[in-house]
Design a protein around this motif. Structure first.
Motif, mmCIF file in Angstrom:
data_model
loop_
_atom_site.group_PDB
_atom_site.id
_atom_site.type_symbol
_atom_site.label_atom_id
_atom_site.label_comp_id
_atom_site.label_asym_id
_atom_site.label_seq_id
_atom_site.Cartn_x
_atom_site.Cartn_y
_atom_site.Cartn_z
ATOM 1 N N GLU A 106 37.365 37.887 49.450
ATOM 2 C CA GLU A 106 38.762 37.500 49.299
ATOM 3 C C GLU A 106 39.070 37.284 47.816
ATOM 4 N N GLN A 107 39.991 38.071 47.284
ATOM 5 C CA GLN A 107 40.315 37.966 45.863
ATOM 6 C C GLN A 107 41.141 36.711 45.571
ATOM 7 N N VAL A 108 40.772 36.025 44.493
ATOM 8 C CA VAL A 108 41.536 34.902 43.954
ATOM 9 C C VAL A 108 41.824 35.214 42.493
ATOM 10 N N ALA A 109 43.094 35.403 42.169
ATOM 11 C CA ALA A 109 43.472 35.773 40.800
ATOM 12 C C ALA A 109 43.602 34.524 39.938
ATOM 13 N N PHE A 110 43.203 34.651 38.675
ATOM 14 C CA PHE A 110 43.118 33.516 37.759
ATOM 15 C C PHE A 110 43.790 33.864 36.446
ATOM 16 N N ASP A 111 44.507 32.867 35.867
ATOM 17 C CA ASP A 111 45.138 33.063 34.565
ATOM 18 C C ASP A 111 45.388 31.690 33.932
ATOM 19 N N ASP A 159 33.008 33.052 50.057
ATOM 20 C CA ASP A 159 33.253 34.494 50.153
ATOM 21 C C ASP A 159 34.496 34.918 49.385
ATOM 22 N N VAL A 160 34.648 34.398 48.184
ATOM 23 C CA VAL A 160 35.783 34.775 47.349
ATOM 24 C C VAL A 160 35.297 35.520 46.117
ATOM 25 N N LEU A 161 36.193 36.313 45.543
ATOM 26 C CA LEU A 161 35.933 37.028 44.300
ATOM 27 C C LEU A 161 37.009 36.617 43.308
ATOM 28 N N LEU A 162 36.609 35.924 42.260
ATOM 29 C CA LEU A 162 37.556 35.552 41.209
ATOM 30 C C LEU A 162 37.867 36.793 40.383
ATOM 31 N N VAL A 163 39.161 37.069 40.186
ATOM 32 C CA VAL A 163 39.559 38.223 39.383
ATOM 33 C C VAL A 163 40.537 37.771 38.309
ATOM 34 N N ALA A 164 40.500 38.469 37.187
ATOM 35 C CA ALA A 164 41.449 38.241 36.103
ATOM 36 C C ALA A 164 41.708 39.576 35.428
ATOM 37 N N PHE A 165 42.777 39.632 34.649
ATOM 38 C CA PHE A 165 43.080 40.845 33.900
ATOM 39 C C PHE A 165 42.729 40.585 32.444
#
Length: 222
Positions: free
Chosen positions: A4-9, A85-91
């Motif tokens: 499960e993607q979790v977006a971070f900024d 079961d999460v995936l931390l994502v950022a740009f």
């Protein structure tokens, strides 16, 4: 298994090593979690004002200092992200030779000797996936900034939430205590990031995501 993607900024007072963190936001499947530093200033009505403009649920907490914000992010990560079961994502949060959010965060954590918050959390940066597997070239230049790539590939309401044209406006808003537009800017950015993550997930294979562990060495073996 798809994580499960979790977006971070994050938002900051600038880009130098002695600049400070002002906001941290996470876009989860059911809403957005925002941590706002206030330095003791009044923030009445900010969450309600933001929620009026955002379709998904927004939960805002306020923190009197940078240290308190960092500690709250760590508590949130341990409770919500670790072993879930999460995936931390950022740009451009952290790539092989660059990135902003995670290196900046590490420096500020060391300033207060606060524990690294992302133990047992896998991470993938979206910038390499997007730049390698989507055409983002305009003229002779490749678009590599979050707003430009989002507008090119996604467009839509998430970008319309953003009250700022330039990132420098977020710095000025924090200094002036204009917290509603500052939080809206962060919400817009994490929703942009989440949208790009979903796009990459839809059109790219799992092997394109260069997933790595964010667990610090002392956390892993301590």
């Amino acid at each position: 298994m798809v994580l499960e993607q979790v977006a971070f900024d994050i938002e900051t007072t600038g880009f130098d090593a002695d600049d400070e963190l002002t906001v941290a936001g996470f876009a989860l499947p059911l809403g957005v979690r925002v941590f706002l530093r206030t330095d003791g200033r009044t923030v009445d009505g900010v969450e309600a004002a933001v929620q009026e403009q955002v379709e998904c649920h927004v939960r805002l907490s306020t923190h009197a200092s940078e240290r308190a914000l960092l500690e709250a992010v760590g508590e949130f990560s341990r409770d919500r992200l670790a072993d879930d079961d999460v995936l931390l994502v950022a740009f451009n949060g952290e790539t092989w030779r660059s990135g902003f959010d995670l290196p900046f965060l590490r420096t500020r954590l060391t300033h207060y000797d606060v524990t690294w918050p992302f133990g047992d959390v896998p991470y993938a940066d979206l910038l390499p996936v997007i730049s390698k597997r989507f055409n983002t070239t305009v003229g002779e230049e490749e678009c590599r900034d979050l707003v430009g790539v989002y507008d090119m590939l996604c467009g839509g309401a998430d970008g319309a939430l953003d009250p700022f044209e330039e990132s420098s406006e977020a710095v000025a808003a924090f200094e002036a205590g204009e917290f509603t537009p500052l939080v809206l800017h962060n919400v817009a950015d994490v929703l942009r990031t989440r949208a790009l993550g979903g796009l990459a997930e839809q059109y790219c294979s799992k092997s394109e995501f260069n997933v790595k562990s964010l667990t610090a060495t002392t956390q892993e073996y301590g």
